[in-house]
Design a protein around this motif. Structure first.
Motif, PDB file in Angstrom:
ATOM      1  N   VAL A   1      27.689  59.279 -50.144  1.00  0.00           N
ATOM      2  CA  VAL A   1      28.192  59.741 -48.841  1.00  0.00           C
ATOM      3  C   VAL A   1      28.289  61.264 -48.817  1.00  0.00           C
ATOM      4  O   VAL A   1      27.796  61.930 -47.895  1.00  0.00           O
ATOM      5  CB  VAL A   1      29.576  59.117 -48.541  1.00  0.00           C
TER       6      VAL A   1
ATOM      7  N   LEU B   1      25.876  63.741 -46.532  1.00  0.00           N
ATOM      8  CA  LEU B   1      26.510  64.449 -45.417  1.00  0.00           C
ATOM      9  C   LEU B   1      26.092  65.920 -45.418  1.00  0.00           C
ATOM     10  O   LEU B   1      26.047  66.565 -44.369  1.00  0.00           O
ATOM     11  CB  LEU B   1      28.043  64.332 -45.504  1.00  0.00           C
TER      12      LEU B   1
ATOM     13  N   ALA C   1      25.251  55.588 -45.304  1.00  0.00           N
ATOM     14  CA  ALA C   1      26.536  55.696 -44.599  1.00  0.00           C
ATOM     15  C   ALA C   1      26.826  57.142 -44.235  1.00  0.00           C
ATOM     16  O   ALA C   1      27.298  57.435 -43.121  1.00  0.00           O
ATOM     17  CB  ALA C   1      27.652  55.131 -45.469  1.00  0.00           C
ATOM     18  N   GLY C   2      26.518  58.078 -45.149  1.00  0.00           N
ATOM     19  CA  GLY C   2      26.754  59.495 -44.871  1.00  0.00           C
ATOM     20  C   GLY C   2      25.951  59.987 -43.684  1.00  0.00           C
ATOM     21  O   GLY C   2      26.463  60.706 -42.817  1.00  0.00           O
TER      22      GLY C   2
ATOM     23  N   ILE D   1      27.336  58.427 -40.464  1.00  0.00           N
ATOM     24  CA  ILE D   1      28.583  59.116 -40.087  1.00  0.00           C
ATOM     25  C   ILE D   1      28.273  60.454 -39.446  1.00  0.00           C
ATOM     26  O   ILE D   1      28.814  60.806 -38.389  1.00  0.00           O
ATOM     27  CB  ILE D   1      29.488  59.302 -41.321  1.00  0.00           C
TER      28      ILE D   1
ATOM     29  N   THR E   1      26.497  60.104 -35.999  1.00  0.00           N
ATOM     30  CA  THR E   1      27.365  59.563 -34.947  1.00  0.00           C
ATOM     31  C   THR E   1      28.518  60.490 -34.586  1.00  0.00           C
ATOM     32  O   THR E   1      28.829  60.679 -33.397  1.00  0.00           O
ATOM     33  CB  THR E   1      27.933  58.202 -35.385  1.00  0.00           C
ATOM     34  N   PHE E   2      29.144  61.100 -35.593  1.00  0.00           N
ATOM     35  CA  PHE E   2      30.389  61.827 -35.347  1.00  0.00           C
ATOM     36  C   PHE E   2      30.278  63.349 -35.462  1.00  0.00           C
ATOM     37  O   PHE E   2      31.213  64.060 -35.081  1.00  0.00           O
ATOM     38  CB  PHE E   2      31.475  61.335 -36.308  1.00  0.00           C
TER      39      PHE E   2
ATOM     40  N   PRO F   1      35.484  63.395 -39.594  1.00  0.00           N
ATOM     41  CA  PRO F   1      34.843  62.616 -40.666  1.00  0.00           C
ATOM     42  C   PRO F   1      35.309  63.013 -42.062  1.00  0.00           C
ATOM     43  O   PRO F   1      35.535  62.143 -42.917  1.00  0.00           O
ATOM     44  CB  PRO F   1      33.343  62.920 -40.469  1.00  0.00           C
ATOM     45  N   TYR F   2      35.462  64.305 -42.305  1.00  0.00           N
ATOM     46  CA  TYR F   2      35.847  64.742 -43.650  1.00  0.00           C
ATOM     47  C   TYR F   2      37.319  64.474 -43.949  1.00  0.00           C
ATOM     48  O   TYR F   2      37.681  64.175 -45.095  1.00  0.00           O
ATOM     49  CB  TYR F   2      35.500  66.217 -43.854  1.00  0.00           C
TER      50      TYR F   2
ATOM     51  N   THR G   1      38.989  61.887 -42.793  1.00  0.00           N
ATOM     52  CA  THR G   1      39.010  60.449 -43.072  1.00  0.00           C
ATOM     53  C   THR G   1      38.478  60.170 -44.474  1.00  0.00           C
ATOM     54  O   THR G   1      39.068  59.387 -45.245  1.00  0.00           O
ATOM     55  CB  THR G   1      38.161  59.696 -42.031  1.00  0.00           C
ATOM     56  N   LEU G   2      37.354  60.813 -44.811  1.00  0.00           N
ATOM     57  CA  LEU G   2      36.754  60.636 -46.135  1.00  0.00           C
ATOM     58  C   LEU G   2      37.719  61.070 -47.229  1.00  0.00           C
ATOM     59  O   LEU G   2      37.874  60.378 -48.255  1.00  0.00           O
ATOM     60  CB  LEU G   2      35.453  61.434 -46.219  1.00  0.00           C
TER      61      LEU G   2
END
Length: 422
Positions: free
Chosen positions: A32, A36, A160-161, A164, A167-168, A202-203, A205-206
Motif C-alpha cells: 500500500v 501510493l 489497494a494503494g 485508494i 479514488t480519494f 487516506p494517510y 486512516t492508514l
C-alpha cells in the motif's frame, strides 16, 4: 531424518500461525505504502508544479530510508528478535503516515518528503525482519517458493494503494498553464491547496490502521531466532558477507530490479498522458491499476510455476521478457508502447522475492545480515528513478524507459550465474 525435519517445520508453523498471518499482512501493508507513492508523484506534480526530476524526490527520500535503516533494523532483529523489529517498523510507519496531516496543512513539499522518509524507515525494519522470517519457517528447499507465496500479498496491497489514491486523492482535474494563468490568484491558490489537502484523509486512516497492527504484533508470539550472544561471534560479522559472491551479485541485481520496478510504476501515469494525450488523469491511473493487476496475477502464476521450473530459470525467463517489453515502450511509444509498459508488470512479479531467496540461500547464521544487505539495495529505487526523471526532462519519458530495460538485463545476468553454479 527428512520426515523428522518436515514434522519439525510443521510444528513451527502451527505454533507461530498468528505470527505468520501477521507477517504476511505486512507484505500487504508495505505494498500500500510503496504504490501510493506512484499516485503522490502525479498529485505533487500538479499541486507543487514540479518537473519530472522534482517529482522523483518522492522516491529518492523514500528509498534512502530503506538504505540508511536496513543495517540498524538487522541489528535490532538479531539482538532483540523479530518481534522488536516488526513492532518498531510498524510504529515508524504509522508515525510517518500521521505526519501527512501537518505536511498537508502547511502545504510544504519538504514536510511530505520527511513523512515519506519516516514511513520508509519503518518499512526497512519490516522488510528486513519479514523476508528472512518467511524463509526460515519451513523446509529450506522450498524457501524461494514460500517467499513468493507470502509476497503474493504485496501486489494486493499495491492494488489497494492505487485504488485508494485514484479514488480519494486524484481529483481528475488538471489545469494547463493557460487555464491557470487565466485564474485569479485566490482561485489558483485555492485549487493548489485543495489538491494538497486531498492526501490527508487516506494517510491518517492508514496511520491509525498500522498502529493497530503494531499493538497486535506486540501481543503475538514470534520465533525467538538468534540471540544477541550468537550475534557477536566472528561467524556472524557483516564483513563475512563480502566473501559470498552470490549474495553480492544478488544485492547488485536487487539494486537494479528495484530501480526498474519503482521507475516504471512511478512514471506509468506520466507515460500514459504523454504518449496517449486523450487519456485523462484517472484513465492514466487505470493503466497503473492494470499493471498492478498483472503483477498480482504474475506472482500467483510464477509461484505455481516454481513447482515445476527451477527458480533461477524462471527468473531468467521473466527478466528477459521484461527487458524486451521495456525496450518496446522506449522505442515504439503510443498506445503500443503503453500496452508493452503495462504488460511488463506481469514479468516483474517474481523477481524481487526470487532474487532475495536465491541471494540468502545457504547463508545459515548469516541470513539476517544478508537480508539487510539486500534490503539496502532498495536504494536503487531512489537513484534510478531520479535518473529516469532527469532523462525524461531532457529526452522524453519514453526514452527514459531504456533505463529499466538495461536493469532487467542485469537481473538476467544474475539468474544465469545462479544456473551455472547449480
Amino acid at each position: 531424518m527428512r520426515g523428522d525435519l518436515n514434522m519439525e517445520h510443521d510444528t513451527d508453523r502451527r505454533r507461530y500461525t498468528p505470527a505468520i498471518i501477521l507477517t504476511v499482512s505486512l507484505f500487504f501493508l508495505w505494498g500500500v505504502a510503496n504504490n501510493l507513492n506512484d499516485i503522490l508523484i502525479a498529485q505533487f506534480k500538479k499541486a507543487f508544479v514540479l518537473s519530472d526530476f522534482g517529482t522523483s524526490f518522492v522516491q529518492q527520500v523514500f528509498y534512502l530510508g530503506y538504505f540508511l535503516l536496513a543495517i540498524p533494523a538487522s541489528l535490532v532483529s538479531r539482538s532483540y528478535g523479530y518481534k522488536a523489529a516488526i513492532v518498531t517498523g510498524l510504529l515508524l510507519y504509522g508515525a510517518g503516515a500521521l505526519l501527512f496531516y501537518p505536511a498537508a496543512a502547511m502545504s510544504q513539499y519538504a514536510l511530505f518528503l520527511l513523512a515519506l522518509f519516516v514511513i520508509a524507515c519503518g518499512l526497512a525494519f519490516l522488510e528486513t525482519a519479514a523476508n528472512p522470517l518467511i524463509t526460515e519457517l519451513g523446509d529450506p528447499a522450498g524457501a524461494a517458493r514460500r517467499i513468493n507465496l507470502a509476497q503474493a500479498a504485496n501486489p494486493l496491497g499495491a492494488l489497494a494503494g492505487i485504488l485508494i489514491g485514484r479514488t480519494f486523492i486524484l481529483s481528475g482535474i488538471h489545469h494547463d498553464e493557460r487555464a491557470l494563468a487565466a485564474m485569479g490568484q485566490a482561485e489558483r491558490l485555492a485549487w493548489y491547496r485543495a489538491e494538497t489537502l486531498a492526501v490527508q484523509p487516506p494517510y491518517l486512516t492508514l496511520g491509525c490502521i498500522v498502529l493497530c497492527f503494531a499493538v497486535a504484533a506486540a501481543l503475538i508470539r514470534f520465533p525467538a531466532g538468534e540471540t544477541h550472544a550468537s550475534a557477536v561471534t566472528s561467524e556472524h560479522r557483516f564483513a563475512d558477507l563480502l566473501r559470498r559472491p552470490r549474495l553480492l551479485f544478488a544485492t547488485v541485481a536487487q539494486f537494479f530490479y528495484v530501480g526498474a520496478q519503482v521507475g516504471l510504476w512511478s512514471y506509468t501515469i506520466r507515460y500514459a498522458q504523454a504518449n496517449v494525450p486523450a487519456l485523462g488523469e484517472k484513465a492514466a491511473a487505470d493503466m497503473l491499476l492494470a499493471s498492478l493487476a498483472l503483477f498480482a496475477f504474475g506472482r500467483f502464476a510464477g509461484t505455481a510455476l516454481m513447482t515445476r521450473v527451477r527458480p533461477a530459470t524462471l527468473l531468467l525467463a521473466f527478466s528477459v521478457v521484461a527487458a524486451v517489453l521495456a525496450a518496446l515502450a522506449a522505442t515504439v511509444g503510443g498506445l503500443i508502447g503503453l500496452y508493452a509498459l503495462v504488460a511488463t508488470s506481469f514479468f516483474l512479479s517474481i523477481q524481487f522475492p526470487t532474487i532475495f531467496a536465491l541471494g540468502v540461500e545457504g547463508l545459515g547464521p548469516l541470513r539476517r545480515w544478508g537480508a539487510s544487505l539486500i534490503i539496502m539495495a532498495i536504494i536503487g529505487g531512489a537513484i534510478l528513478t531520479g535518473a529516469m526523471g532527469w532523462l525524461s526532462d531532457r529526452a522524453g519519458i519514453a526514452i527514459a524507459m531504456l533505463i529499466p530495460a538495461a536493469c532487467f538485463a542485469v537481473v538476467a545476468g544474475f539468474a544465469i550465474s545462479v544456473r551455472r553454479a547449480a
